[in-house]
Design a protein around this motif. Sequence first.
Motif, PDB file in Angstrom:
ATOM      1  N   LEU A   1      -8.343   7.398  -4.146  1.00  0.00           N
ATOM      2  CA  LEU A   1      -7.800   6.967  -6.182  1.00  0.00           C
ATOM      3  C   LEU A   1      -8.516   5.455  -6.779  1.00  0.00           C
ATOM      4  O   LEU A   1      -9.133   5.090  -8.112  1.00  0.00           O
ATOM      5  CB  LEU A   1      -6.847   6.472  -5.918  1.00  0.00           C
ATOM      6  N   ARG A   2      -8.858   4.256  -5.945  1.00  0.00           N
ATOM      7  CA  ARG A   2      -9.455   2.600  -6.721  1.00  0.00           C
ATOM      8  C   ARG A   2     -10.420   3.379  -6.929  1.00  0.00           C
ATOM      9  O   ARG A   2     -11.191   3.273  -7.862  1.00  0.00           O
ATOM     10  CB  ARG A   2      -9.319   2.309  -5.128  1.00  0.00           C
TER      11      ARG A   2
ATOM     12  N   ILE B   1      -4.889   8.121 -21.290  1.00  0.00           N
ATOM     13  CA  ILE B   1      -3.988   9.214 -20.832  1.00  0.00           C
ATOM     14  C   ILE B   1      -4.096   9.549 -19.241  1.00  0.00           C
ATOM     15  O   ILE B   1      -3.413   8.587 -18.258  1.00  0.00           O
ATOM     16  CB  ILE B   1      -3.686  10.364 -20.958  1.00  0.00           C
ATOM     17  N   GLU B   2      -5.098   9.158 -18.856  1.00  0.00           N
ATOM     18  CA  GLU B   2      -6.095   9.351 -17.320  1.00  0.00           C
ATOM     19  C   GLU B   2      -5.443   8.495 -16.467  1.00  0.00           C
ATOM     20  O   GLU B   2      -5.390   8.128 -15.725  1.00  0.00           O
ATOM     21  CB  GLU B   2      -7.773  10.114 -17.038  1.00  0.00           C
TER      22      GLU B   2
ATOM     23  N   LEU C   1      -3.752   7.502 -13.602  1.00  0.00           N
ATOM     24  CA  LEU C   1      -3.954   6.478 -12.415  1.00  0.00           C
ATOM     25  C   LEU C   1      -3.542   5.707 -11.524  1.00  0.00           C
ATOM     26  O   LEU C   1      -3.177   5.148 -10.764  1.00  0.00           O
ATOM     27  CB  LEU C   1      -5.725   6.624 -12.175  1.00  0.00           C
ATOM     28  N   GLU C   2      -3.098   5.100 -12.629  1.00  0.00           N
ATOM     29  CA  GLU C   2      -2.330   3.128 -12.254  1.00  0.00           C
ATOM     30  C   GLU C   2      -1.042   4.101 -11.395  1.00  0.00           C
ATOM     31  O   GLU C   2      -0.031   3.097 -10.762  1.00  0.00           O
ATOM     32  CB  GLU C   2      -2.920   2.686 -13.125  1.00  0.00           C
TER      33      GLU C   2
ATOM     34  N   GLY D   1       1.732   5.518  -4.468  1.00  0.00           N
ATOM     35  CA  GLY D   1       0.736   4.679  -2.912  1.00  0.00           C
ATOM     36  C   GLY D   1       1.057   3.565  -2.557  1.00  0.00           C
ATOM     37  O   GLY D   1       0.988   3.413  -1.216  1.00  0.00           O
ATOM     38  N   GLU D   2       0.927   2.422  -3.256  1.00  0.00           N
ATOM     39  CA  GLU D   2       1.417   0.917  -2.650  1.00  0.00           C
ATOM     40  C   GLU D   2       2.802   0.378  -2.539  1.00  0.00           C
ATOM     41  O   GLU D   2       2.140   0.313  -1.255  1.00  0.00           O
ATOM     42  CB  GLU D   2       0.371  -0.333  -4.303  1.00  0.00           C
ATOM     43  N   GLU D   3       3.265   1.383  -3.234  1.00  0.00           N
ATOM     44  CA  GLU D   3       5.114   0.667  -2.569  1.00  0.00           C
ATOM     45  C   GLU D   3       4.774   2.444  -1.020  1.00  0.00           C
ATOM     46  O   GLU D   3       5.630   2.062  -1.274  1.00  0.00           O
ATOM     47  CB  GLU D   3       6.034   2.068  -3.666  1.00  0.00           C
TER      48      GLU D   3
END
Length: 173
Positions: free
Chosen positions: A13-14, A149-150, A154-155, A161-163
Motif C-alpha cells: 500500500l505504501r 478519491i484514490e 489508499l490513506e 492496516g496500521e491500526e
Amino acid sequence: ELIDSISRKLQVLREARETLLEDIQANNILGEEVEAIVKEVCKPNEFDKFKMFIGDLDKVVNLLLSLSGRLARVENALNNLDESTSPEERRTLVEKQKLLTQQHEDAKELKENLDRRERIVFDILANYLSEENLADYEHFVKMKSALIIEQRELEDKIKLGEEQLKCLTDSLQ
C-alpha cells in the motif's frame, strides 16, 4: 504469520501511495501547463472562472469524501449499538446522523452546481483551445477528481492496516 501478512500488505500500500503521488504530481504539471495556455488565450474574467472551478473542484470532492466517511462511521456506530447503550448516546448518534445526512445532501448540490460550472468552463475553453489542449484540460479535470478519491481510499487502507498491526502487536505483549 498475520503480522507478517499485514506488514507485507502495508508495504504494498505504501508503494502504491508513492506511485499515486507521482501520478498526482504529473497531473498537477499538466494542470499548470493547461492553466498557462488558458491564461494566455482567454479573457481575464474567463480565466477567473477557470481558476475558480479548478479550486472548487478540490474542495467539493474532498468535502463529499469527508462527509461520506463521517456519515458511514456514524451509521456503523448506530448499527452496532446494543441494549446497554444509553438512550442519550443513541439520540446523540441519531442527531449526528441527521446533521451529516443534510450536510451530505448540501454537498451533493454543490457538486451538481460544480458540474454545471464545469460544462460552462468547457464551453468557454472550446472557443480558444486546440483539440489537443482541450483534451488535456478534460483529462486533467477527470484525473484530478479520480486521484483525490484514490488517494483518500489508499490513506484509509494504510491507516486501517496500521491500526490492525498495532492491535495485533499489543495483544501479543
